[in-house]
Design a protein around this motif. Structure first.
Motif, PDB file in Angstrom:
ATOM      1  N   MET A   1     -13.665  54.553  33.121  1.00 11.40           N
ATOM      2  CA  MET A   1     -12.950  54.182  34.331  1.00 11.40           C
ATOM      3  C   MET A   1     -12.082  55.349  34.801  1.00 11.40           C
ATOM      4  N   SER A   2     -12.144  55.643  36.052  1.00 12.23           N
ATOM      5  CA  SER A   2     -11.360  56.754  36.569  1.00 12.23           C
ATOM      6  C   SER A   2      -9.889  56.365  36.790  1.00 12.23           C
ATOM      7  N   ASN A   3      -9.572  55.078  36.827  1.00 11.29           N
ATOM      8  CA  ASN A   3      -8.201  54.629  37.041  1.00 11.29           C
ATOM      9  C   ASN A   3      -7.443  54.421  35.734  1.00 11.29           C
TER      10      ASN A   3
END
Length: 147
Positions: A1-3
């Motif tokens: 996940m990039s977040n």
């Protein structure tokens, strides 16, 4: 996940308790403080009165405890009250060291309107008498202590 954010410590709440906790943790930790809104939107920020502690030479923790027990109308546990109030001077000194701009009786730099917070001591603080206190023991930052 990039977040995804990695952190050693996650503190939820950016009021007095949350920010004090963050400041007291080791600097080597990656600390994240979450707030539901801007830092200025919390009860701590809006607090005006000040912080009561036995700071004056004429005051004592014993007297502060007695005043608090009377004002508490039987709702205060004596041992807890004494323990908390016994740590008051140390807590206020820690806040001084963090740069809280408490109102002072005199400035620490001659001919300078900017207090030198690196040397601010509890004995430098202007104290007021409020509520059920029998003497002056409320340290404040003008009328916006929470800010």
């Amino acid at each position: 996940m990039s977040n995804m954010i990695k952190t050693d410590v996650l503190i939820i709440g950016a009021g007095l308790a949350g920010l004090s906790t963050a400041l007291s943790l080791p600097k080597s930790l990656n600390i994240t403080v979450l707030s539901k809104a801007a830092l200025e939107v919390c009860s701590s920020h809006y607090a005006q009165g000040g912080i009561a502690a036995s700071l004056d030479k004429a005051d004592s923790v014993t007297d502060h405890v007695a005043d608090t027990l009377i004002a508490g109308a039987g709702l205060c546990a004596t041992d807890n009250t004494a323990r908390i109030l016994g740590a008051g001077q140390q807590a206020v000194q820690w806040l001084c060291e963090q740069g809280v701009p408490f109102t002072q009786t005199t400035l620490t730099k001659e001919n300078d309107n900017t207090p030198d917070f690196a040397v601010l001591k509890t004995s430098d603080l202007h104290l007021t008498k409020e509520g059920g206190h029998g003497c002056r023991r409320v340290a404040h930052a003008d009328d916006a202590t929470g800010r």
